[in-house]
Design an enzyme around this catalytic site. Structure first.
Site: not given
Ligand code: PBG
Ligand code: ZN
Length: 326
Positions: A120, A122, A130, A195, A205, A217, A233, A248, A274, A313
């Protein structure tokens, strides 16, 4: 199935009965451990909102991978946190970028553990989006080349699988085409196929310094109330060459996990993100919940919903608890 002829409690009365009729099991084989790589040496900087998770320089990161490998966790998922960002996210596809260096460092010491790289922009763009930005919007097709270039540079560094998380339409095809053209026909793609634009990414983030600098986003990640769209998708990513599909976040979307499981015969990953991790850790630190039991119950729920792979995690803790016979 009428009482008193049927008494469900008969086969629930002790642990051996329960083990015998148990329908779902969690194994270390299911786990993927996400790791945040930073530049420098000897760095192990805690992520405040994710107790137990750190920003790690390549040398320290290898020690974390050693721990994971020792616990027989099959794979890690790498994210890069660069010190310099620009509008085109050039750090993402720099041959000596942070992820590229981290992959090489891991592969030099632990060639067997699977290294999956998040693809990605970002983390590398100064605007935190992204894809490429123009006139306040995120461009779709012009972002393809940069994503494909990123995936290719990860492959050249020795990554075992790439995982595009950007949600641009058509990017799996663009990445597959580029990898094939460069001889990486055997390198699989785990696509973040479903996602959602979720508030549960907040702590990530902070860890990756990747919050968008303007807007959000929602124009590229999925709208949380939608379910049938997840089918489209996923079908799209499979058509474009995804080898593993993903839903996700996990917890608030277990209905989607079940829907995708029942609709596609592809390996399915879920990302226990996260914010889900942070909530468990915070409550556990306050002594309000029994952390090992809550974590194992949560991860087992993801398997029961239909996940084959869980990106979490909690992976090292869960692996340890499984080893202890939890
Ligand atoms: C980047 C990305 C993100 C996550 C994984 N890849 C953040 C987002 O899309 O803002 C999130 C992972 C997490 O929250 O543990 N595109
Ligand atoms: Zn991203």
């Amino acid at each position: 199935m009428r009482f008193p002829l049927y008494r469900p409690r008969r086969i629930r009365q002790n642990e051996n009965f329960r083990r015998m009729v148990r329908e779902t099991s969690l194994s270390v084989n299911d786990l993927v451990y996400p790791i945040f790589a930073v530049t420098g040496k000897g760095i192990k900087k805690p992520v405040d909102s994710m107790p137990g998770i750190y920003n790690l320089s390549a040398d320290m990161l290898v020690r974390e991978v050693e721990k994971a490998a020792g616990l027989r966790i099959p794979a890690v998922l790498l994210f890069g946190v660069p010190d310099k960002k620009d509008s085109a996210g050039t750090g993402a596809y720099d041959e000596n970028g942070i992820v590229q260096q981290a992959v090489r460092a891991i592969k030099a010491e632990f060639p067997e553990i699977l290294v999956i790289t998040d693809v990605c922009l970002c983390e590398y763009t100064d605007h935190g989006h992204c894809g490429l930005v123009e006139g306040g919007g995120v461009l779709n097709d012009p972002t393809f080349d940069l994503l494909a270039e990123t995936a290719l540079s990860h492959a050249r560094s020795g990554a075992d699988m790439v995982a595009p998380s950007d949600m641009m339409d058509g990017r799996v095809a663009a990445i597959r085409k580029r990898l094939d053209a460069e001889g990486y026909t055997n390198l699989p793609i785990m696509s973040y196929s479903v996602k959602y634009a979720s508030a549960y990414y907040g702590p990530f983030r902070e860890a990756a310094g990747s919050a968008p600098q303007f807007g959000d986003r929602r124009a590229y990640q999925m709208d949380p109330p939608n379910a049938t769209e997840a089918l489209r998708e996923t079908a799209m990513d499979i058509d474009e060459g995804a080898d593993i599909i993903m839903v996700k976040p996990a917890l608030a979307y277990l209905d989607i996990v079940r829907l995708i499981r029942d609709s596609f015969d592809y390996p399915l990953a879920v990302y226990n993100v996260s914010g889900e991790y942070a909530m468990v850790k915070a409550a556990a630190q306050k002594g309000w919940i029994d952390e090992p039991r809550v974590v194992m119950e949560t991860l087992t729920g993801m398997k029961r919903a239909g996940a084959d792979i869980i990106i979490t995690y909690h992976a090292p803790d869960a692996a340890r608890w499984l080893k202890e016979g939890f």
